[in-house]
Design a protein around this motif. Structure first.
Motif, PDB file in Angstrom:
ATOM      1  N   ASN A 166     -63.158  96.193 -21.626  1.00 27.07           N
ATOM      2  CA  ASN A 166     -62.667  97.089 -20.331  1.00 27.07           C
ATOM      3  C   ASN A 166     -62.147  98.488 -21.172  1.00 27.07           C
ATOM      4  O   ASN A 166     -62.491  99.553 -20.480  1.00 27.07           O
ATOM      5  CB  ASN A 166     -62.074  96.566 -19.555  1.00 27.07           C
ATOM      6  CG  ASN A 166     -62.746  95.681 -18.314  1.00 27.07           C
ATOM      7  OD1 ASN A 166     -63.660  95.570 -18.203  1.00 27.07           O
ATOM      8  ND2 ASN A 166     -61.787  94.751 -17.945  1.00 27.07           N
ATOM      9  N   TRP A 216     -58.743  98.952 -10.902  1.00 23.62           N
ATOM     10  CA  TRP A 216     -59.359  97.776 -11.355  1.00 23.62           C
ATOM     11  C   TRP A 216     -60.352  97.591 -12.522  1.00 23.62           C
ATOM     12  O   TRP A 216     -61.217  98.898 -12.444  1.00 23.62           O
ATOM     13  CB  TRP A 216     -60.019  96.776 -10.319  1.00 23.62           C
ATOM     14  CG  TRP A 216     -60.829  95.520 -10.388  1.00 23.62           C
ATOM     15  CD1 TRP A 216     -59.930  94.468 -10.925  1.00 23.62           C
ATOM     16  CD2 TRP A 216     -62.010  95.045 -10.604  1.00 23.62           C
ATOM     17  NE1 TRP A 216     -60.650  93.588 -11.130  1.00 23.62           N
ATOM     18  CE2 TRP A 216     -62.305  93.810 -10.736  1.00 23.62           C
ATOM     19  CE3 TRP A 216     -63.263  95.608 -10.115  1.00 23.62           C
ATOM     20  CZ2 TRP A 216     -63.122  92.979 -10.804  1.00 23.62           C
ATOM     21  CZ3 TRP A 216     -64.312  94.854 -10.228  1.00 23.62           C
ATOM     22  CH2 TRP A 216     -64.214  93.606 -10.443  1.00 23.62           C
ATOM     23  N   LYS A 217     -60.153  97.181 -13.570  1.00 20.09           N
ATOM     24  CA  LYS A 217     -60.955  97.292 -14.757  1.00 20.09           C
ATOM     25  C   LYS A 217     -60.559  98.531 -15.565  1.00 20.09           C
ATOM     26  O   LYS A 217     -61.145  99.008 -16.857  1.00 20.09           O
ATOM     27  CB  LYS A 217     -62.390  97.162 -14.520  1.00 20.09           C
ATOM     28  CG  LYS A 217     -62.879  95.615 -14.073  1.00 20.09           C
ATOM     29  CD  LYS A 217     -64.350  95.643 -14.199  1.00 20.09           C
ATOM     30  CE  LYS A 217     -64.851  94.349 -13.987  1.00 20.09           C
ATOM     31  NZ  LYS A 217     -66.101  94.117 -14.274  1.00 20.09           N
ATOM     32  N   THR A 267     -56.196  93.519 -12.031  1.00 21.11           N
ATOM     33  CA  THR A 267     -56.542  92.127 -12.556  1.00 21.11           C
ATOM     34  C   THR A 267     -55.219  91.566 -12.179  1.00 21.11           C
ATOM     35  O   THR A 267     -55.281  90.313 -11.848  1.00 21.11           O
ATOM     36  CB  THR A 267     -56.763  92.350 -14.205  1.00 21.11           C
ATOM     37  OG1 THR A 267     -57.911  93.049 -14.255  1.00 21.11           O
ATOM     38  CG2 THR A 267     -57.116  90.905 -14.326  1.00 21.11           C
ATOM     39  N   GLU A 268     -53.808  92.018 -12.379  1.00 18.58           N
ATOM     40  CA  GLU A 268     -52.943  91.025 -11.998  1.00 18.58           C
ATOM     41  C   GLU A 268     -53.021  90.691 -10.626  1.00 18.58           C
ATOM     42  O   GLU A 268     -52.454  89.495 -10.392  1.00 18.58           O
ATOM     43  CB  GLU A 268     -51.648  92.214 -12.096  1.00 18.58           C
ATOM     44  CG  GLU A 268     -50.275  91.604 -11.996  1.00 18.58           C
ATOM     45  CD  GLU A 268     -49.036  92.346 -12.512  1.00 18.58           C
ATOM     46  OE1 GLU A 268     -47.813  91.908 -12.432  1.00 18.58           O
ATOM     47  OE2 GLU A 268     -49.396  93.512 -12.702  1.00 18.58           O
ATOM     48  N   GLU A 282     -55.506  90.258  -8.652  1.00 22.13           N
ATOM     49  CA  GLU A 282     -56.485  89.509  -8.583  1.00 22.13           C
ATOM     50  C   GLU A 282     -56.217  88.059  -8.800  1.00 22.13           C
ATOM     51  O   GLU A 282     -56.833  87.093  -8.443  1.00 22.13           O
ATOM     52  CB  GLU A 282     -57.841  90.219  -9.226  1.00 22.13           C
ATOM     53  CG  GLU A 282     -59.080  89.217  -9.202  1.00 22.13           C
ATOM     54  CD  GLU A 282     -60.014  89.795 -10.325  1.00 22.13           C
ATOM     55  OE1 GLU A 282     -61.336  89.355 -10.153  1.00 22.13           O
ATOM     56  OE2 GLU A 282     -59.762  90.804 -11.068  1.00 22.13           O
ATOM     57  N   MET A 283     -55.386  88.036 -10.249  1.00 20.76           N
ATOM     58  CA  MET A 283     -55.224  86.698 -10.608  1.00 20.76           C
ATOM     59  C   MET A 283     -54.237  86.044  -9.607  1.00 20.76           C
ATOM     60  O   MET A 283     -54.326  84.576  -9.494  1.00 20.76           O
ATOM     61  CB  MET A 283     -54.260  86.840 -11.897  1.00 20.76           C
ATOM     62  CG  MET A 283     -55.262  87.352 -13.222  1.00 20.76           C
ATOM     63  SD  MET A 283     -56.621  86.034 -13.625  1.00 20.76           S
ATOM     64  CE  MET A 283     -58.021  86.742 -12.702  1.00 20.76           C
ATOM     65  N   HIS A 310     -56.840  91.033 -22.298  1.00 16.12           N
ATOM     66  CA  HIS A 310     -56.414  91.060 -20.997  1.00 16.12           C
ATOM     67  C   HIS A 310     -55.118  91.729 -20.954  1.00 16.12           C
ATOM     68  O   HIS A 310     -54.840  92.539 -19.951  1.00 16.12           O
ATOM     69  CB  HIS A 310     -55.759  89.441 -20.666  1.00 16.12           C
ATOM     70  CG  HIS A 310     -55.075  89.385 -19.482  1.00 16.12           C
ATOM     71  ND1 HIS A 310     -56.219  88.959 -18.234  1.00 16.12           N
ATOM     72  CD2 HIS A 310     -54.141  89.421 -18.695  1.00 16.12           C
ATOM     73  CE1 HIS A 310     -55.322  88.934 -16.946  1.00 16.12           C
ATOM     74  NE2 HIS A 310     -54.084  89.260 -17.412  1.00 16.12           N
ATOM     75  N   ASN A 362     -56.304  95.566 -20.674  1.00 11.95           N
ATOM     76  CA  ASN A 362     -56.791  96.013 -19.534  1.00 11.95           C
ATOM     77  C   ASN A 362     -55.630  96.314 -18.632  1.00 11.95           C
ATOM     78  O   ASN A 362     -55.600  97.102 -17.676  1.00 11.95           O
ATOM     79  CB  ASN A 362     -57.566  94.660 -19.181  1.00 11.95           C
ATOM     80  CG  ASN A 362     -58.197  95.301 -17.871  1.00 11.95           C
ATOM     81  OD1 ASN A 362     -59.125  96.142 -17.514  1.00 11.95           O
ATOM     82  ND2 ASN A 362     -58.160  94.318 -16.992  1.00 11.95           N
ATOM     83  N   GLU A 409     -54.852  99.477 -16.512  1.00 11.57           N
ATOM     84  CA  GLU A 409     -54.665  99.520 -14.830  1.00 11.57           C
ATOM     85  C   GLU A 409     -53.567 100.224 -14.500  1.00 11.57           C
ATOM     86  O   GLU A 409     -53.535 101.043 -13.660  1.00 11.57           O
ATOM     87  CB  GLU A 409     -55.018  98.055 -14.468  1.00 11.57           C
ATOM     88  CG  GLU A 409     -56.425  97.557 -14.540  1.00 11.57           C
ATOM     89  CD  GLU A 409     -56.632  96.224 -14.410  1.00 11.57           C
ATOM     90  OE1 GLU A 409     -57.750  95.733 -13.966  1.00 11.57           O
ATOM     91  OE2 GLU A 409     -55.458  95.708 -14.234  1.00 11.57           O
TER      92      GLU A 409
END
Length: 561
Positions: A85, A109-110, A139-140, A142-143, A156, A159, A163
């Motif tokens: 990313n 995101w991304k 992503t935080e 999202e996880m 990770h 990224n 974000e």
């Protein structure tokens, strides 16, 4: 008032959707459609990783909206650190650097807006656009929704940093609902001064009405973009500090690259760190005489290591800004001017930059195959900086007051990660580190350099020591275990990638030489054939002339017979 908007969509238009992606997809497409319906000029940019978007990829049917794919990357160069990313964000910033918009709309995101925001803060973006970023939690979150733990890899971590940065440094943070701001604060996300709560398109029927009421306020922001303004006065003077030890074969090229700089208000201090190579000592003296008219200083010192030589040069510097450069690297002509102006524009304490790696001959800006990898500095990401150097190279600019306050480079025997160590301490102490997302110099990759001969395990422990000292014993053990799974292995893979890319570059050069030799052989063969043809024509002409002469002789001696 009509304005130019770019909506950056961080997905492939034909990608299979899950619940999370569908939320972001619906909002991006809905936002682009709605802006166009309000008489705005809209470009919808699809930004995603991968080698190809496919020529037959169906695009959403949105009348009046320009839809573009992010241009594919050129060449097969390795990118460091190897973060998917981050590379994508670099490509987005490159695209936006060629187009002029009044407003750019990112999603967190991304981290597609990460490098573009770095660029706006240091180099500026065409048109001085207002930048909005919509908070989804990246992503935080999202996880969390998937009930998964983060991967813990450099990719990770970088990224996630990008974000959060995309929200923190936007002109406007758009919060889909009131609870999202609470979520952000609970997870220690930082927000810009201006933030507004608005429903997402595609999931809330109130979105059209809410956005319509806010649009006039958004359009009024255009003349007063919140990004750093271009400096009005001349950039500050600076001193280039260079350490030299047995690098006589490369020093002349490094200094020549400095003499070709577009910036004139700088000086250079080169400290020879007790060189023992006769040719290097002779070259150092010759270059001292060659550059005497420029007022550059050449200082001879006992061997104290590169850190000691750099610190020595910094103490002699007469300016308030310092640039460090290795004696085997090559500065691009615009390096000092851009670093100086970007430091002035951003107001940062220090700046690093991107750079390109090469082996062998000095690279050419017009030949992409003359370098084999590109390093993209991330900046103040301490969590990834624990595992690998994401801060930048020794080749950075810094305010001299800050450099001396931190005690300069640590002078430790056998220490070869001094740039990583210093920049880590800079960020850890709360100073502001920014990145110029443009390659400003060429880094010479030497397989036998000191940084590759040093004890990496010992040196890495020295780098992370400040973070370890501030942690309880059980946390230290956990951190070392984490580093054991992600740190050295990744470093080894990076070195393997570099060696592989170096071999590829060497083989490519050999192929080019063979192709050139083949072309030259073809030209020689063509020339030989043309010469042979001319000789045949000449021979035929001689035969014809001889035949005519013989005919005349027969007529002379034998009459009409």
């Amino acid at each position: 008032m009509q304005a130019r908007h770019c909506v950056v969509a961080p997905f492939h238009p034909a990608a299979a959707s899950d619940e999370w992606l569908e939320l972001i997809r619906a909002h991006c497409l809905g936002l682009a459609t709605w802006l166009q319906s309000q008489g705005q000029k809209v470009t919808l940019l699809f930004a995603f990783g991968g080698e190809s978007h496919g020529e037959d990829t169906p695009l959403p049917l949105i009348a009046g909206v320009e839809q573009s794919f992010l241009p594919l990357p050129e060449g097969t160069h390795l990118h460091l650190p190897p973060c998917v990313n981050l590379e994508l964000s670099v490509r987005v910033a490159d695209f936006l650097g060629t187009r002029e918009f009044d407003f750019i709309h990112f999603q967190d995101w991304k981290s597609t807006g990460f490098v573009a925001l770095q660029r706006r803060r240091t180099l500026g973006l065409p048109g001085g656009p207002v930048i909005t970023t919509t908070l989804h939690g990246g992503t935080e979150r999202e996880m969390e929704s998937l009930r998964c733990f983060p991967a813990g890899t450099v990719d990770h971590l970088v990224n996630g940093h990008g974000e959060r940065w995309s929200i923190q440094h936007a002109d406007v943070a758009i919060l889909p609902a009131g609870e999202m701001e609470n979520w952000g604060h609970e997870h220690h996300w930082e927000f810009p001064i201006t933030r507004v709560t608005l429903p997402l398109f595609g999931t809330d029927q109130r979105a059209d009405t809410a956005w319509a009421s806010w649009l006039p306020a958004l359009l009024e922001m255009r003349p007063r973009s919140f990004g750093p303004a271009a400096p009005a006065e001349a950039p500050p003077k600076l001193t280039v500090c260079m350490a030299h030890h047995n690098h006589g074969a490369y020093l002349a090229a490094a200094l020549e690259s400095l003499s070709a700089q577009t910036l004139s208000s700088f000086t250079v201090i080169v400290v020879d760190d007790g060189s023992t190579d006769a040719e290097s000592i002779e070259t150092f003296s010759a270059l001292e005489s060659q550059h005497e008219h420029r007022g550059w200083k050449f200082i001879r010192s006992i061997n104290r290591g590169a850190s000691g030589a750099r610190n020595h040069a910094a103490r002699q510097a007469p300016t308030q800004h310092l640039v460090f450069m290795d004696s085997d690297n090559i500065a691009r002509p615009e390096m000092l001017e851009i670093l100086s102006q970007s430091l002035h524009r951003s107001g940062a304490d220090a700046l690093t930059c991107h750079f390109q790696l090469f082996a062998g001959e000095v690279p050419s800006p017009t030949r992409a195959d003359s370098w084999f990898a590109e390093y993209h500095a991330v900046g103040p990401c301490l969590e990834a900086g624990f595992l690998t150097n994401v801060f930048g190279d020794t080749n950075f600019i810094i305010r001299s007051e800050v450099f001396h306050k931190l005690g300069g480079f640590r002078e430790l025997p056998g220490f070869s990660l001094e740039d990583w160590d210093f920049l880590s301490r800079l960020v850890h102490s709360g100073h502001d580190l920014e990145v110029v997302p443009q390659s400003l110099f060429y880094y010479r990759h030497l397989s036998d350099s000191f940084s590759r001969r040093g004890a990496f395990h010992t040196n890495h422990l020295r780098v992370i020591q400040p973070m370890m000292d501030a942690s309880p014993l059980w946390v230290k053990r956990a951190l070392l275990a984490w580093f054991g799974s992600e740190g050295p292995g990744q470093f080894g893979r990076q070195q393997g990638y570099l060696q592989l890319q170096e071999k590829i570059a060497s083989l490519t050069a050999q192929v080019e030489r063979l192709q050139q030799e083949r072309a030259e052989d073809k030209e020689r063969l063509k020339s030989a054939k043309e010469k042979a043809s001319r000789l045949r024509d000449k021979l035929q002409a001689e035969k014809t002339r001889t035949s005519k002469f013989g005919h005349k002789l027969r007529r002379l001696f034998f009459g009409g017979q």
